[in-house]
Design a protein around this motif. Structure first.
Motif, PDB file in Angstrom:
ATOM      1  N   MET A   1       0.704  -1.180  -0.015  1.00 48.98           N
ATOM      2  CA  MET A   1      -0.080  -0.066   0.165  1.00 48.98           C
ATOM      3  C   MET A   1       0.951   1.071   0.049  1.00 48.98           C
ATOM      4  SD  MET A   1      -1.082   2.474   2.321  1.00 48.98           S
ATOM      5  CE  MET A   1      -0.892   1.607   4.181  1.00 48.98           C
ATOM      6  N   ASN A   2       0.419   2.315  -0.615  1.00 50.19           N
ATOM      7  CA  ASN A   2       1.251   3.363  -0.727  1.00 50.19           C
ATOM      8  C   ASN A   2       0.433   4.864  -1.200  1.00 50.19           C
ATOM      9  OD1 ASN A   2       3.535   5.171  -0.377  1.00 50.19           O
ATOM     10  ND2 ASN A   2       4.708   3.503  -1.056  1.00 50.19           N
ATOM     11  N   TRP A   3       0.865   5.834  -0.791  1.00 54.61           N
ATOM     12  CA  TRP A   3       0.187   7.111  -1.070  1.00 54.61           C
ATOM     13  C   TRP A   3       0.593   7.651  -2.518  1.00 54.61           C
ATOM     14  CZ3 TRP A   3      -3.540   9.684   1.544  1.00 54.61           C
ATOM     15  CH2 TRP A   3      -3.567   9.682   2.884  1.00 54.61           C
TER      16      TRP A   3
ATOM     17  N   LYS B   1       5.665  -4.647  -2.834  1.00 47.18           N
ATOM     18  CA  LYS B   1       5.605  -2.934  -2.542  1.00 47.18           C
ATOM     19  C   LYS B   1       4.913  -2.524  -3.754  1.00 47.18           C
ATOM     20  CE  LYS B   1       8.188   0.914  -1.057  1.00 47.18           C
ATOM     21  NZ  LYS B   1       9.299   1.372  -0.662  1.00 47.18           N
ATOM     22  N   THR B   2       4.167  -1.445  -3.663  1.00 48.26           N
ATOM     23  CA  THR B   2       3.683  -0.451  -4.579  1.00 48.26           C
ATOM     24  C   THR B   2       4.188   0.857  -4.384  1.00 48.26           C
ATOM     25  OG1 THR B   2       1.593  -0.019  -3.286  1.00 48.26           O
ATOM     26  CG2 THR B   2       1.550  -1.911  -4.859  1.00 48.26           C
ATOM     27  N   MET B   3       4.452   1.712  -5.461  1.00 53.24           N
ATOM     28  CA  MET B   3       4.983   3.268  -5.307  1.00 53.24           C
ATOM     29  C   MET B   3       4.508   3.660  -6.435  1.00 53.24           C
ATOM     30  SD  MET B   3       8.607   4.040  -3.748  1.00 53.24           S
ATOM     31  CE  MET B   3       8.830   5.729  -3.073  1.00 53.24           C
ATOM     32  N   PHE B   4       4.025   5.029  -6.291  1.00 47.75           N
ATOM     33  CA  PHE B   4       3.641   6.133  -7.363  1.00 47.75           C
ATOM     34  C   PHE B   4       5.153   6.653  -7.546  1.00 47.75           C
ATOM     35  CE2 PHE B   4      -0.537   5.295  -5.726  1.00 47.75           C
ATOM     36  CZ  PHE B   4      -1.319   5.436  -7.111  1.00 47.75           C
TER      37      PHE B   4
ATOM     38  N   THR C   1       5.382  -1.711  -9.170  1.00 46.39           N
ATOM     39  CA  THR C   1       5.095  -2.692  -8.331  1.00 46.39           C
ATOM     40  C   THR C   1       6.207  -3.850  -8.494  1.00 46.39           C
ATOM     41  OG1 THR C   1       4.103  -4.127  -9.923  1.00 46.39           O
ATOM     42  CG2 THR C   1       2.526  -2.655  -8.589  1.00 46.39           C
ATOM     43  N   SER C   2       6.341  -4.723  -7.229  1.00 47.94           N
ATOM     44  CA  SER C   2       7.623  -5.451  -7.071  1.00 47.94           C
ATOM     45  C   SER C   2       7.133  -6.759  -6.750  1.00 47.94           C
ATOM     46  CB  SER C   2       8.704  -5.090  -6.114  1.00 47.94           C
ATOM     47  OG  SER C   2       8.232  -4.951  -4.993  1.00 47.94           O
TER      48      SER C   2
END
Length: 410
Positions: A46-48, A97-100, A114-115
């Motif tokens: 989850m990430n912003w 992990k997810t990250m914008f 995404t990884s």
């Protein structure tokens, strides 16, 4: 699926155990302290979003044994007080992990990374795509929210760090460099860290970073990153000198892991370190989590091996840490005790008021004997597995537990 004002907010620990909730029970939904979203599956990654034009937007991903897994982008509607899905797509394995993309001013395409088995970069469709300029839907997975089809999410690239095989060691984590958004660093169970140039879709650098699995990676600047591993060490790398690294901390030495006492007089065996957070406001400081430990270790890279402070107020293993994006001396931690705790580390020599004298670590160690208490605490409905502090909206922290996502006003 979303809701506003559902439950108590942070308890002020400085006003006694259980003190009143911050902000009060206010009335209007948009003044709520808490918003909750319930997914159809267990949430892990989850990430912003970082873009200032996409307020209250987050990405989250499932943890399912069967394939495919799911990635969902959701956003809070401030008028209704509901968190609603914006789009969703399939993802074969559970993302770690997810990250914008770190692009607050929207100068680049709207990308999400995404990884899992590989590093994947996805392009999120814009409003203009609905007018016939949508990206190709190849490899995009199904996209349907609230019963209506959405423009396809485009898989921009799938990056495999193993040049000799389609298979590579699973990726445990990654970090997108906010000082140089062309760079993403990944960590893998194959002991390597790989630095990608995502514009060229090519490996910039690949290092054997540790003796065992690498569990997390964090950037500390345009060309400096750190990693933690099952070998129990925190190591810092400078891309200008790829042959060397600096060991900042080892869990089997000094104030290290919970098993640091050697029973037979021999050297203590290291305990794996599983998460790493680098203080973006004051890069002299970082924090790490010891596997299956309720302790968080805060480090000063100027004084290797000796922690600045150890945070001991969790009652079960800690799973996530997040430094405040707007303050050099505040950190949030969360774990299996269902608690998210916010700490003020200014008394430990961090931040603008200290850390410049040579005895900063000695003072910190002395203060740590009695233990530092958090200033705020929030109790969730289950073990908290994920925690993120919004970089562009620093009044908001997001947590994930079981199948629920909550955003909390600090």
């Amino acid at each position: 699926m979303g809701g506003g004002g559902d439950g108590d907010a942070w308890a002020d620990q400085e006003q006694g155990n259980g003190g009143g909730s911050r902000g009060g029970g206010g009335g209007e939904a948009k003044r709520s302290e808490i918003y909750t979203y319930e997914a159809g599956w267990h949430i892990y990654a989850m990430n912003w979003s970082v873009r200032r034009d996409k307020k209250y937007r987050l990405a989250m991903a499932s943890l399912l044994e069967q394939v495919p897994n799911r990635v969902e982008v959701v956003q809070l509607d401030e008028a209704s007080g509901d968190i609603a899905p914006v789009l969703a797509f399939d993802h074969q394995y559970p993302p770690t992990k997810t990250m914008f993309i770190p692009d607050p001013h929207a100068l680049r395409p709207d990308l999400l990374a995404t990884s899992a088995d590989h590093l994947r970069i996805w392009r999120i469709p814009s409003a203009d795509d609905a007018d016939g300029d949508a990206p190709s839907a190849n490899n995009s997975g199904s996209v349907r929210c609230n019963g209506a089809p959405q423009p396809g999410v485009e898989l921009r690239c799938e990056l495999n760090g193993n040049r000799n095989s389609d298979y590579c060691g699973p990726l445990t984590s990654f970090d997108w460099n906010d000082a140089d958004p062309r760079r993403i660093g990944t960590s893998s169970i194959d002991t390597t860290c790989t630095i990608w140039d995502v514009e060229r879709e090519a490996v910039d650098t690949q290092l054997i970073a540790h003796d065992k699995e690498v569990y997390d990676i964090a950037w500390g600047g345009a060309g400096v990153f750190a990693s933690v591993s099952a070998d129990g060490s925190v190591r810092v790398f400078d891309l200008r000198d790829k042959e060397h690294s600096t060991i900042i901390y080892e869990s089997g030495s000094g104030g290290g892991g919970s098993n640091s006492g050697a029973g037979d007089g021999g050297a203590a065996s290291p305990t794996p370190l599983v998460r790493l957070g680098w203080n973006k406001q004051d890069p002299r400081y970082m924090a790490t989590i010891i596997m299956d430990s309720p302790k968080v270790v805060v480090l000063d890279i100027r004084y290797p091996t000796l922690p600045v402070v150890e945070l001991h107020r969790h009652h079960a293993p800690v799973n996530a840490i997040a430094w405040a994006p707007h303050s050099s001396c505040h950190i949030c931690t969360a774990g299996d005790d269902m608690q998210a705790l916010i700490w003020d580390l200014s008394s430990m020599g961090t931040g603008s008021n200290g850390g410049n004298n040579g005895n900063g670590n000695a003072a910190a160690a002395a203060a740590a004997e009695g233990g530092l208490d958090p200033i705020l605490a929030y109790t969730a409905g289950a073990e908290i597995e994920q925690l993120q502090w919004s970089a562009t909206q620093p009044d908001w922290v997001a947590i994930a537990f079981a199948n629920k996502l909550q955003i909390l006003r600090v």
